[in-house]
Write a protein that holds these residues in place. Structure first.
Motif, short mmCIF file in Angstrom:
data_model
loop_
_atom_site.label_atom_id
_atom_site.label_comp_id
_atom_site.label_asym_id
_atom_site.label_seq_id
_atom_site.Cartn_x
_atom_site.Cartn_y
_atom_site.Cartn_z
N UNK A 1 0.83 -1.22 0.00
CA UNK A 1 0.00 0.00 0.00
C UNK A 1 0.86 1.26 0.00
N UNK A 2 1.99 1.20 0.76
CA UNK A 2 2.90 2.34 0.76
C UNK A 2 3.44 2.54 -0.66
N UNK A 3 3.80 1.44 -1.32
CA UNK A 3 4.30 1.54 -2.71
C UNK A 3 3.26 2.21 -3.61
N UNK B 1 6.80 1.08 -13.84
CA UNK B 1 7.56 0.28 -14.82
C UNK B 1 9.06 0.29 -14.50
N UNK B 2 9.59 1.45 -14.08
CA UNK B 2 11.00 1.53 -13.68
C UNK B 2 11.27 0.62 -12.48
N UNK B 3 10.39 0.68 -11.49
CA UNK B 3 10.54 -0.14 -10.27
C UNK B 3 10.52 -1.62 -10.63
N UNK B 4 9.54 -2.03 -11.44
CA UNK B 4 9.40 -3.43 -11.85
C UNK B 4 10.64 -3.90 -12.60
N UNK B 5 11.16 -3.06 -13.50
CA UNK B 5 12.30 -3.48 -14.34
C UNK B 5 13.54 -3.75 -13.48
N UNK B 6 13.73 -2.98 -12.39
CA UNK B 6 14.89 -3.22 -11.51
C UNK B 6 14.70 -4.49 -10.69
N UNK B 7 13.50 -4.71 -10.16
CA UNK B 7 13.25 -5.88 -9.31
C UNK B 7 13.34 -7.20 -10.10
N UNK C 1 12.62 -1.49 -2.82
CA UNK C 1 12.61 -2.29 -1.59
C UNK C 1 11.18 -2.66 -1.19
N UNK C 2 10.23 -1.76 -1.46
CA UNK C 2 8.82 -2.04 -1.11
C UNK C 2 8.24 -3.16 -1.98
N UNK C 3 8.55 -3.11 -3.26
CA UNK C 3 8.05 -4.16 -4.17
C UNK C 3 8.73 -5.49 -3.88
N UNK C 4 9.98 -5.44 -3.41
CA UNK C 4 10.73 -6.67 -3.12
C UNK C 4 10.07 -7.50 -2.03
N UNK C 5 9.34 -6.86 -1.09
CA UNK C 5 8.74 -7.60 0.04
C UNK C 5 7.68 -8.61 -0.45
N UNK D 1 6.31 -13.02 -10.62
CA UNK D 1 5.85 -12.44 -9.35
C UNK D 1 5.92 -10.91 -9.41
N UNK D 2 7.03 -10.40 -9.97
CA UNK D 2 7.22 -8.94 -10.02
C UNK D 2 6.15 -8.27 -10.87
N UNK D 3 5.88 -8.85 -12.04
CA UNK D 3 4.88 -8.24 -12.95
C UNK D 3 3.46 -8.35 -12.40
N UNK D 4 3.13 -9.52 -11.79
CA UNK D 4 1.77 -9.71 -11.25
C UNK D 4 1.52 -8.75 -10.09
N UNK D 5 2.45 -8.74 -9.11
CA UNK D 5 2.26 -7.89 -7.92
C UNK D 5 2.37 -6.41 -8.31
N UNK D 6 3.35 -6.09 -9.16
CA UNK D 6 3.49 -4.71 -9.62
C UNK D 6 2.21 -4.23 -10.30
N UNK D 7 1.60 -5.10 -11.11
CA UNK D 7 0.36 -4.75 -11.82
C UNK D 7 -0.80 -4.50 -10.87
N UNK D 8 -0.92 -5.38 -9.85
CA UNK D 8 -2.03 -5.24 -8.89
C UNK D 8 -1.92 -3.90 -8.15
#
Length: 445
Positions: free
Chosen positions: A99-101, A149-155, A329-333, A349-356
């Protein structure tokens, strides 16, 4: 087991990543805003005290749990003896981080929009530049999406090639830009008044419930505590590393950058006032919230004349970089949870959670300031400190002392008779949870 999940290749890489998580909009946007809202130096003083009395002991607790279990917040409680009853707190931590993300990405997207605005001005594309700093919903969606998209690409790159590589590049750049801008702002007319407000505390204001809750929430938000971020980063630390040393370096880096950001932004407000900008609201209080950065600082850049556009570009690039080192770091959790549980590959996992949570971010953006402020308050002022309290209870009262000592001894075999081991268990057991409770009770009664 650690090698399958990934690991930081060096202590410097870890410090850059953990400091990057800690040093974000919480420091460069949130801390000066909270300082402005809560009477200046009194807030700075209480923030510094709480960061070391509550923040550092809790940061260490997360590092210990993370490295010992090599897991995410849910998996960590499942693996440690006595942790089964704490599993719901792990899930709440993952949800809070996500939620913070979501709200963070809206603010970060606005920072990016303000970063490209002066570039479009230089290119003569004034219509696009005006759109970048408007409150147009399409603008909000566009830049929030770019930031996600930037956050997802790094994770998707993983620990070493993603998080560590980019944190090690972005953090030094951030520090250099911040120092340059701070030095410059302090030379401008009116800055001296801001420095006085920032450094000379009014002790009568220091112990109000609102100020203390704000300072506590700020120390949790800026150090990324309670939500499992530091626990997950701790799970990627090599057994050779000295955990107490890493913890103190991350805390000092975080507090130092927050202090430096305040030393730039609070004087900058008074520089703007000196040039005729309205810095007080109708109630006679200093402008705060997002308006602090987005209304006052562009006025400061105008005062700078020819240097204004490059200064604006550098400042909002700095804000965007700081936001990115935290958002990864927030998306990594939640990603770590899905990967550890074997539910998906890192990329999926990154794309699914990032999308939600991109969708959640858009819902918050459309909900306006009322929804945004509610989510910010719920996550950073209530959920984070309460989750921190849960971690204190678990490490201080439930987890086996020998397990904790053995984990810390891995990177520092002589730790047992040091000042750290004589004080840290006492702090995490009594002082930190007591301070969290006092601040909460002071707020409600």
């Amino acid at each position: 087991m650690a090698s399958n999940r990934g690991e930081f290749s060096s202590s410097l890489g870890f410090i850059m990543a953990a400091a990057g998580s800690a040093i974000g909009l919480g420091n460069i946007w949130g801390f000066p805003t909270q300082t402005a809202q809560n009477g200046g130096a009194a807030f700075v003083l209480m923030y510094l005290i709480l960061a070391f009395l509550v923040g550092y002991p809790l940061l260490m607790a997360e590092f210990v749990i993370g490295r010992h279990t090599r897991s995410n917040p849910v998996g960590a409680y499942q693996k440690m003896k006595g942790g089964k009853n704490f599993v719901p707190a792990g899930f709440i931590g993952i949800l809070t981080s996500s939620l913070i993300l979501s709200f963070y990405s809206i603010i970060a997207g606005t920072m990016m929009a303000h970063f490209v605005e002066p570039i479009f001005r230089l290119l003569g594309a004034n219509a696009i530049a005006d759109w970048c700093i408007s409150n147009d919903p399409i603008r909000n969606i566009t830049f929030t999406t770019i930031f996600f998209l930037l956050t997802i690409s790094i994770i998707t790159g993983g620990v070493k090639s993603g998080i560590e590589k980019w944190s090690s590049r972005l953090m030094p750049a951030l520090l250099v830009m911040l120092i340059m801008l701070t030095i410059y702002v302090l030379t401008l007319n009116g800055a001296g008044e801001g420095v006085k407000i920032y450094l000379l505390p009014d002790f009568k204001k220091a112990f109000t419930g609102e100020l203390l809750l704000g300072a506590l929430g700020q120390s949790f938000f800026s150090l990324s505590l309670g939500v499992g971020t530091m626990l997950v980063y701790g799970s990627y630390i090599s057994n050779k590393e000295n955990l107490p040393r890493l913890g103190i370096l991350v805390t000092l880096a975080d507090v130092g950058i927050a202090f430096l950001a305040g030393l730039m932004i609070i004087p900058a407000i008074y520089v703007a006032a000196n040039a005729g900008t309205q810095i007080f609201d109708e109630g006679g209080n200093l402008i705060s919230g997002p308006n602090l950065v987005f209304q006052v600082l562009p006025e400061v850049f105008k005062i700078m004349g020819g240097l204004g556009i490059p200064a604006a570009i550098i400042f909002f690039l700095l804000m965007s970089v700081a936001a990115l080192t935290s958002s990864i770091s927030m998306l990594e959790v939640p990603v770590a949870y899905m990967v550890d549980a074997g539910k998906a590959s890192r990329k999926t996992a990154t794309w699914v959670i990032g999308g939600i949570f991109w969708i959640v971010g858009l819902i918050i953006a459309f909900g306006g300031d009322a929804i945004l402020n509610m989510v910010v308050s719920l996550t950073t002022q209530y959920s984070q400190p309460l989750l921190g309290l849960v971690i204190c209870v678990f490490i201080g009262w439930v987890a086996h002392r020998n397990t904790i000592i053995e984990e810390i001894k891995k990177g520092s075999p002589d730790i047992e008779n040091t000042f750290f081991m004589k004080t840290w268990p006492f702090f995490v057991k009594f002082i930190s949870p007591l301070l969290i409770l006092i601040v909460f009770l002071k707020q409600f009664f």
